[in-house]
Motif scaffolding. Structure first.
Motif, mmCIF file in Angstrom:
data_model
loop_
_atom_site.group_PDB
_atom_site.id
_atom_site.type_symbol
_atom_site.label_atom_id
_atom_site.label_comp_id
_atom_site.label_asym_id
_atom_site.label_seq_id
_atom_site.Cartn_x
_atom_site.Cartn_y
_atom_site.Cartn_z
ATOM 1 N N LEU A 204 29.024 88.006 37.608
ATOM 2 C CA LEU A 204 28.839 88.887 36.463
ATOM 3 C C LEU A 204 30.137 89.057 35.663
ATOM 4 O O LEU A 204 30.113 89.086 34.435
ATOM 5 C CB LEU A 204 28.327 90.251 36.935
ATOM 6 C CG LEU A 204 26.851 90.303 37.337
ATOM 7 C CD1 LEU A 204 26.518 91.654 37.971
ATOM 8 C CD2 LEU A 204 25.962 90.059 36.116
ATOM 9 N N THR A 205 31.245 89.158 36.358
ATOM 10 C CA THR A 205 32.535 89.262 35.675
ATOM 11 C C THR A 205 32.813 88.011 34.857
ATOM 12 O O THR A 205 33.293 88.082 33.715
ATOM 13 C CB THR A 205 33.670 89.486 36.693
ATOM 14 O OG1 THR A 205 33.418 90.689 37.422
ATOM 15 C CG2 THR A 205 35.014 89.587 36.000
ATOM 16 N N GLU A 206 32.494 86.865 35.430
ATOM 17 C CA GLU A 206 32.672 85.589 34.733
ATOM 18 C C GLU A 206 31.787 85.516 33.484
ATOM 19 O O GLU A 206 32.245 85.133 32.405
ATOM 20 C CB GLU A 206 32.325 84.442 35.680
ATOM 21 C CG GLU A 206 32.344 83.059 35.044
ATOM 22 C CD GLU A 206 31.760 82.004 35.958
ATOM 23 O OE1 GLU A 206 31.066 81.094 35.447
ATOM 24 O OE2 GLU A 206 31.974 82.087 37.188
ATOM 25 N N ILE A 207 30.524 85.902 33.632
ATOM 26 C CA ILE A 207 29.590 85.842 32.506
ATOM 27 C C ILE A 207 29.993 86.823 31.408
ATOM 28 O O ILE A 207 29.914 86.516 30.220
ATOM 29 C CB ILE A 207 28.153 86.143 32.979
ATOM 30 C CG1 ILE A 207 27.669 85.049 33.934
ATOM 31 C CG2 ILE A 207 27.201 86.246 31.788
ATOM 32 C CD1 ILE A 207 26.339 85.368 34.592
ATOM 33 N N ALA A 208 30.442 88.020 31.816
ATOM 34 C CA ALA A 208 30.813 89.051 30.851
ATOM 35 C C ALA A 208 31.976 88.623 29.965
ATOM 36 O O ALA A 208 32.159 89.164 28.865
ATOM 37 C CB ALA A 208 31.147 90.349 31.568
ATOM 38 N N VAL A 214 25.924 92.117 28.702
ATOM 39 C CA VAL A 214 25.233 91.648 29.901
ATOM 40 C C VAL A 214 24.654 92.866 30.606
ATOM 41 O O VAL A 214 25.382 93.802 30.938
ATOM 42 C CB VAL A 214 26.190 90.903 30.862
ATOM 43 C CG1 VAL A 214 25.433 90.444 32.113
ATOM 44 C CG2 VAL A 214 26.842 89.722 30.168
ATOM 45 N N ILE A 215 23.341 92.853 30.815
ATOM 46 C CA ILE A 215 22.693 93.919 31.574
ATOM 47 C C ILE A 215 21.998 93.283 32.756
ATOM 48 O O ILE A 215 21.103 92.452 32.589
ATOM 49 C CB ILE A 215 21.680 94.701 30.712
ATOM 50 C CG1 ILE A 215 22.373 95.288 29.484
ATOM 51 C CG2 ILE A 215 21.031 95.813 31.540
ATOM 52 C CD1 ILE A 215 21.432 95.998 28.528
ATOM 53 N N LYS A 230 34.011 97.131 29.638
ATOM 54 C CA LYS A 230 33.629 98.291 30.440
ATOM 55 C C LYS A 230 32.327 98.018 31.176
ATOM 56 O O LYS A 230 31.521 97.186 30.767
ATOM 57 C CB LYS A 230 33.469 99.529 29.552
ATOM 58 C CG LYS A 230 34.743 99.944 28.822
ATOM 59 C CD LYS A 230 34.486 101.152 27.945
ATOM 60 C CE LYS A 230 35.742 101.556 27.180
ATOM 61 N NZ LYS A 230 35.503 102.721 26.286
ATOM 62 N N GLN A 231 32.145 98.751 32.293
ATOM 63 C CA GLN A 231 30.918 98.651 33.072
ATOM 64 C C GLN A 231 30.196 99.996 33.065
ATOM 65 O O GLN A 231 30.826 101.047 33.192
ATOM 66 C CB GLN A 231 31.222 98.261 34.514
ATOM 67 C CG GLN A 231 31.798 96.872 34.692
ATOM 68 C CD GLN A 231 32.049 96.559 36.152
ATOM 69 O OE1 GLN A 231 31.301 96.983 37.031
ATOM 70 N NE2 GLN A 231 33.107 95.818 36.423
#
Length: 306
Positions: A204-208, A214-215, A230-231
């Protein structure tokens, strides 16, 4: 303007069983309803319900086109589908009386011709502007492969639109690589993206770093949204579930409609969660109650994470 593209729509036939589904038994129904099927059409319904102008695009089989269009009109979904040979698939959704979730059985799709694909691409090339948001959602029909999907996504990006994708498997990977601005993978779809010993959090960090919004659905943990470094952990209120079919699509449509209008990420997350929570309380695949959604919105919790 918001456009939703459902390449492989369906007509949902909701069958409400008298008793819990069992094998080797005549499972009797007490009620049958018809609804529109397909992620993009569900999202269009949510947008329209919120009063946000949108147009549902895609393909539809000519053999049952009138039936499909009637369902769209009953749902007050503004639409412009390209008629192709064959029938729009029907999805049979079996719902047990104890509300333990639904079982879906979907027919094969029609086959899209090269001429039909060209009609869709030409329409988008003429009508899209940089101010538009385009959602491409759901599965692809026979005759529309990953090469065609690549052409579609790159056309939308070339026109300068905000590209939202609700896709899975190889199509989801392609969306990320093509520069999608929004994706919403569920737990299973996230697992399919992992490489080697990679964790979901690492992926998820990579995709973001590539995708603006990204949800990710994380089951009991709720949803995690990544936006501008931010998350946000989104915890929706618990509700009594009647039919969960279409809840994710309702979330996507409500979120994009609100985010497109306001640009406020937290308000969009909260309203989308409220709409989706209302949706699961009702029998069909789309419907939610606006007053109820606003009440449920106030119960949504958002936790900020580092």
């Amino acid at each position: 303007m918001i456009y939703t593209i459902t390449l492989n729509p369906a007509i949902d036939r909701l069958i409400f069983l008298q008793e819990q589904l069992e094998k080797r038994k005549n499972n009797r129904a007490h009620k049958v309803l018809y609804d529109v099927g397909g992620k993009g059409t569900h999202a269009s319904y949510a947008m329209s319900k919120l009063g946000v102008e949108n147009l549902a695009l895609g393909f539809a089989g000519v053999m049952n086109l009138a039936k499909f269009q009637q369902v769209l009109e009953d749902k007050e979904i503004n639409h412009q589908f390209i008629a192709t040979d064959g029938s729009t698939r029907e999805s049979v959704i079996l719902i047990d009386p104890e509300n333990q979730g639904s079982t879906m059985i979907t027919e094969p799709s029609f086959t899209v011709s090269a001429a039909d694909k060209e009609k869709l691409f030409d329409y988008l090339a003429v009508n899209l502007t940089p101010q538009d948001l385009v959602l491409v959602a759901g599965s692809t029909p026979a005759g529309f492969d990953l090469v065609d999907l690549t052409e579609l996504l790159l056309l939308i990006k070339t026109k300068g639109c905000f590209l939202a994708c609700d896709l899975s498997s190889e199509a989801l990977k392609l969306a990320i690589a093509s520069g999608a601005d929004f994706i919403k993978p569920n737990e299973l779809e996230l697992q399919e993206l992992l490489v080697g010993e990679e964790t979901v959090e690492e992926k998820l960090t990579e995709i973001a770093a590539q995708v603006a919004v990204v949800i990710a659905s994380r089951g009991e943990q709720g949803s995690i949204c990544y936006f501008e470094g931010k998350q946000y952990q989104v915890i929706a209120p618990h509700v009594e579930e009647v039919n969960d079919t279409g809840a994710g699509d309702c979330f996507v449509g409500s979120f994009l409609a609100t985010f497109y209008q306001t640009g406020e990420i937290e308000q969009a997350l909260m309203l989308a969660s409220g709409c989706a929570a209302s949706k699961v309380r009702y029998e069909d695949s789309c419907y939610f109650n606006l007053v109820e959604a606003q009440e449920l919105k106030s119960k949504v919790r958002i936790k900020h994470q580092n």
